[in-house]
Scaffold this motif. Sequence first.
Motif, short mmCIF file in Angstrom:
data_model
loop_
_atom_site.label_atom_id
_atom_site.label_comp_id
_atom_site.label_asym_id
_atom_site.label_seq_id
_atom_site.Cartn_x
_atom_site.Cartn_y
_atom_site.Cartn_z
N GLY A 93 -3.51 -12.58 9.22
CA GLY A 93 -2.45 -13.22 8.45
C GLY A 93 -1.29 -12.28 8.21
O GLY A 93 -1.35 -11.08 8.51
N TYR A 94 -0.22 -12.82 7.65
CA TYR A 94 0.97 -12.02 7.38
C TYR A 94 0.78 -11.06 6.21
O TYR A 94 1.60 -10.20 5.99
N GLY A 95 -0.32 -11.18 5.49
CA GLY A 95 -0.58 -10.29 4.37
C GLY A 95 -1.26 -9.00 4.75
O GLY A 95 -1.66 -8.23 3.90
N VAL A 96 -1.41 -8.72 6.06
CA VAL A 96 -2.10 -7.52 6.52
C VAL A 96 -1.09 -6.52 7.07
O VAL A 96 -0.18 -6.89 7.82
N ALA A 97 -1.24 -5.26 6.69
CA ALA A 97 -0.38 -4.18 7.21
C ALA A 97 -0.91 -3.76 8.58
O ALA A 97 -1.83 -2.95 8.68
N LEU A 98 -0.35 -4.32 9.63
CA LEU A 98 -0.84 -4.08 11.00
C LEU A 98 -0.77 -2.61 11.41
O LEU A 98 -1.59 -2.15 12.19
N ASP A 99 0.20 -1.88 10.89
CA ASP A 99 0.39 -0.49 11.29
C ASP A 99 -0.57 0.47 10.60
O ASP A 99 -0.59 1.66 10.90
N ARG A 100 -1.41 -0.04 9.68
CA ARG A 100 -2.33 0.85 8.96
C ARG A 100 -3.80 0.45 9.12
O ARG A 100 -4.65 0.84 8.32
N ILE A 101 -4.14 -0.31 10.14
CA ILE A 101 -5.53 -0.70 10.39
C ILE A 101 -6.32 0.53 10.82
O ILE A 101 -5.85 1.32 11.63
N GLU A 102 -7.52 0.69 10.27
CA GLU A 102 -8.39 1.82 10.62
C GLU A 102 -9.70 1.30 11.18
O GLU A 102 -10.16 0.22 10.80
N ALA A 103 -10.33 2.09 12.08
CA ALA A 103 -11.61 1.71 12.68
C ALA A 103 -12.55 2.91 12.66
O ALA A 103 -12.13 4.03 12.93
N ASP A 104 -13.82 2.65 12.34
CA ASP A 104 -14.84 3.70 12.31
C ASP A 104 -16.14 3.13 12.87
O ASP A 104 -16.54 2.02 12.49
N TYR A 105 -16.77 3.85 13.79
CA TYR A 105 -18.04 3.42 14.39
C TYR A 105 -19.13 4.40 13.98
O TYR A 105 -19.10 5.56 14.37
N THR A 106 -20.05 3.95 13.14
CA THR A 106 -21.13 4.79 12.63
C THR A 106 -22.44 4.01 12.67
O THR A 106 -22.49 2.87 12.18
N ASP A 107 -23.47 4.62 13.21
CA ASP A 107 -24.82 4.03 13.23
C ASP A 107 -24.84 2.61 13.80
O ASP A 107 -25.55 1.73 13.30
N GLY A 108 -24.05 2.37 14.85
CA GLY A 108 -24.07 1.07 15.51
C GLY A 108 -23.25 -0.01 14.82
O GLY A 108 -23.30 -1.17 15.21
N VAL A 109 -22.49 0.36 13.78
CA VAL A 109 -21.66 -0.61 13.07
C VAL A 109 -20.21 -0.17 13.16
O VAL A 109 -19.86 0.95 12.80
N LEU A 110 -19.36 -1.07 13.64
CA LEU A 110 -17.92 -0.83 13.67
C LEU A 110 -17.33 -1.40 12.39
O LEU A 110 -17.50 -2.58 12.09
N THR A 111 -16.65 -0.54 11.63
CA THR A 111 -16.00 -0.98 10.40
C THR A 111 -14.50 -0.94 10.61
O THR A 111 -13.93 0.10 10.92
N LEU A 112 -13.87 -2.10 10.46
CA LEU A 112 -12.42 -2.22 10.55
C LEU A 112 -11.89 -2.43 9.14
O LEU A 112 -12.39 -3.28 8.41
N THR A 113 -10.88 -1.65 8.77
CA THR A 113 -10.28 -1.76 7.45
C THR A 113 -8.83 -2.19 7.62
O THR A 113 -8.06 -1.54 8.32
N PHE A 114 -8.49 -3.32 6.97
CA PHE A 114 -7.15 -3.90 7.07
C PHE A 114 -6.48 -3.82 5.69
O PHE A 114 -6.83 -4.59 4.81
N PRO A 115 -5.54 -2.90 5.50
CA PRO A 115 -4.87 -2.83 4.21
C PRO A 115 -4.00 -4.08 3.97
O PRO A 115 -3.39 -4.61 4.90
N VAL A 116 -3.96 -4.52 2.72
CA VAL A 116 -3.08 -5.61 2.36
C VAL A 116 -1.65 -5.07 2.38
O VAL A 116 -1.38 -3.98 1.87
N ALA A 117 -0.73 -5.80 2.99
CA ALA A 117 0.67 -5.38 3.06
C ALA A 117 1.27 -5.34 1.67
O ALA A 117 0.90 -6.14 0.81
#
Length: 147
Positions: A93-117
């Motif tokens: 959605g338009y409420g997500v800051a696309l330029d600040r998305i982070e990704a982390d892969y630990t123990d078989g789980v990918l965690t994506l973090t989407f900051p609110v704009a």
Amino acid sequence: MNRFDPLREMDRLMSELRTTPTTASAMPMDLYRAGDHFVARVDLPGVDPGSIDIDVEDRTLTLRAERREQTDVEQWLSHERPAGTFARQLTLGYGVALDRIEADYTDGVLTLTFPVAEEAKPRKINVTHRGQQSIEGERVPEEAAAR
């Protein structure tokens, strides 16, 4: 003379029933909001971290990952874990800051973090108040006003 082999027969039946897994079952995901972030947790056990590819284009996030087929097996007795390249798309959605998305892969789980704009965060708007303005003039004594 053909002998009945229960393991081979079970394997044959399982092969007939085996279907290609859907993307959702191959990449199960939890999605939730935590404060000023949206978080997606995607199960990707056995995936080579180097094969994880994440792209964002026109508010669509595409996630691709590969789990390689195990080739050193002489005979499968059960083969339920899917292999191959999997892809999943999320519309952002338009409420997500696309330029600040982070990704982390630990123990078989990918965690994506989407900051609110910033523009989508709730904020308080201050209201200014201007009092009624009065026109001040010279005060006229009462007896002069009666004339």
